[in-house]
Design an enzyme around this catalytic site. Structure first.
Site, PDB file in Angstrom:
ATOM      1  N   SER A  22       0.818  -1.219   0.000  1.00  0.00           N
ATOM      2  CA  SER A  22       0.000   0.000   0.000  1.00  0.00           C
ATOM      3  C   SER A  22       0.843   1.255   0.000  1.00  0.00           C
ATOM      4  CB  SER A  22      -0.900   0.010   1.230  1.00  0.00           C
ATOM      5  OG  SER A  22      -0.113   0.134   2.414  1.00  0.00           O
ATOM      6  N   VAL A  25       4.365   1.724   5.956  1.00  0.00           N
ATOM      7  CA  VAL A  25       5.505   1.067   6.596  1.00  0.00           C
ATOM      8  C   VAL A  25       5.258  -0.423   6.797  1.00  0.00           C
ATOM      9  CG1 VAL A  25       4.704   1.631   8.941  1.00  0.00           C
ATOM     10  CG2 VAL A  25       7.132   1.189   8.529  1.00  0.00           C
ATOM     11  N   SER A  27       3.398  -2.825   5.059  1.00  0.00           N
ATOM     12  CA  SER A  27       3.583  -3.666   3.879  1.00  0.00           C
ATOM     13  C   SER A  27       5.006  -3.556   3.344  1.00  0.00           C
ATOM     14  CB  SER A  27       2.566  -3.306   2.798  1.00  0.00           C
ATOM     15  OG  SER A  27       2.675  -1.956   2.404  1.00  0.00           O
ATOM     16  N   CYS A 114     -13.425  -3.888   1.395  1.00  0.00           N
ATOM     17  CA  CYS A 114     -12.211  -3.840   0.589  1.00  0.00           C
ATOM     18  C   CYS A 114     -11.436  -5.150   0.722  1.00  0.00           C
ATOM     19  CB  CYS A 114     -11.347  -2.656   1.012  1.00  0.00           C
ATOM     20  SG  CYS A 114      -9.848  -2.438   0.018  1.00  0.00           S
ATOM     21  N   CYS A 210      -9.877   5.402   3.523  1.00  0.00           N
ATOM     22  CA  CYS A 210      -8.778   5.924   2.720  1.00  0.00           C
ATOM     23  C   CYS A 210      -9.244   6.729   1.517  1.00  0.00           C
ATOM     24  CB  CYS A 210      -7.889   4.771   2.257  1.00  0.00           C
ATOM     25  SG  CYS A 210      -8.735   3.577   1.186  1.00  0.00           S
TER      26      CYS A 210
END
Length: 369
Positions: A22, A25, A27, A114, A210
């Site tokens: 994404s 930090v 991922s 999602c 988001c």
């Protein structure tokens, strides 16, 4: 389970790991840990919404700056990175559903939708198409190999646990997914990012919603569904009109602020929303006590578990003792703030048994009668 364990056996160098990236930090550290195993590592980022609205906004994911950050991390690690445009699918499965749920008087959770769609369906398919042995993500949950197969457990760090948002994960998905951060506290993840020299080590965490650039979800809903700004009455349980409102999208069950009603003997809370009449029903706090809830879309990953369980009805709530009778979740004691549209996630100690969507609630006095 060791730090950053990908559960791929004794020879990970012969494996291929796809990492869902994404740009944050978490991922990014997963990608670094995957590359460290010696496995062929590939980073994939899904572009989920319009770049123009999100570019320059800190705390978003899957758009603009975050895609650039993910690519920079992959360049630093020397691994491949691919971006796939899934904006249309995301809009239909998540954003449109988000607007429709508010219009129907429910309180949606887009993060779960999602995970159910773009992340754990589309991304998983992409990973398989790339011949990967697993898809790794930065979620703070644990995948534990049990006697009956892979199980989903809460993260070691309770402050970071994201199991509530993953209740809809299927057994087939769980067999393929890996969550190497579930056994670590967040502070350790940031330490690793700094040690590795990743530019995102101090990057702020992403926001819950988001795709709402300015945090004004009501404005987004009104843009997508103009009828959402039609007002109505605020009434008590007896039907007495106490005030007016500017749209159901501004309210959720359990809300106290924003009613702008004075002169009542005790504080009033939103206890129900009626989309057909556009009424906001209010009452005293005791009217929020719920004894049971009817669940829909139940996903069960608990195997043959038939013992005691606990239920979590909001992401920040503590699990409380309950029992599941078909589609009816019955609480041992009255529960507050149970809102249609939210999820009820079921646990046996640390293990996630599954969960479902809250479709309707029963007042405590009725459920316990």
């Amino acid at each position: 389970m060791t730090e950053g364990d990908f559960q791929l056996g004794a020879n990970p160098t012969a494996r291929r790991i796809v990492v869902a990236m994404s740009g944050g930090v978490d991922s990014s550290v997963v990608a670094a840990l995957a590359a460290r195993t010696g496995a062929e590592t590939i980073g994939i980022t899904l572009q989920l919404y319009d770049h123009g609205e999100a570019v320059g906004r800190a705390g978003s994911c899957c758009a603009g700056r975050d895609i650039r950050d993910a690519r920079a991390v992959c360049d630093k690690l020397g691994i491949a990175h691919y971006v796939f445009d899934h904006e249309t699918a995301f809009r239909e499965a998540v954003i449109d559903d988000f607007a429709d749920e508010y219009l129907a008087g429910r309180t949606p959770i887009p993060c779960i939708k999602c995970n159910m769609g773009p992340k754990f369906t589309d991304l998983l398919k992409l990973a398989r198409d790339l011949g990967a042995d697993c898809l790794a993500t930065g979620h703070y949950v644990r995948r534990v190999e049990g006697e009956g197969g892979a199980e989903l457990h809460r993260a070691v760090d309770p402050a970071r646990d994201q199991s509530y948002f993953l209740f809809a994960t299927t057994p087939a998905q769980l067999n393929y997914l890996r969550f190497p951060l579930g056994g670590m506290p967040k502070a350790r993840v940031r330490e690793l990012a700094a040690e590795i020299g990743l530019g995102v080590a101090a990057k702020p965490d992403s926001q819950d919603i988001c795709f709402v650039p300015d945090g004004d979800y009501a404005r987004l809903v009104k843009k997508l569904r103009p009828e959402a700004e039609i007002g109505g009455e605020i009434v008590d349980e007896a039907g007495r009109v106490l005030g007016q409102h500017k749209g159901l999208i501004h309210f959720t069950v359990g809300q106290r602020r924003g009613l702008e009603i004075g002169g009542t003997p005790e504080p009033l809370y939103v206890i129900r929303l009626e989309p057909d009449t556009r009424q906001v029903i209010v009452g005293p706090k005791r009217a929020l006590a719920v004894g049971a809830a009817r669940l829909g879309g139940i996903n069960w990953i608990g195997g043959d578990h038939a013992g005691p369980l606990t239920a979590k009805v909001r992401s920040l709530a503590k699990p409380v003792p309950a029992r599941l009778d078909g589609e009816r979740l019955i609480f041992d004691a009255p529960e507050y703030g149970v809102a249609p549209g939210q999820a009820a996630v079921l646990y046996a100690d640390e293990r996630v048994l599954g969960g479902g969507w809250i479709m309707a609630t029963e007042r405590a006095e009725a459920a316990f009668a």
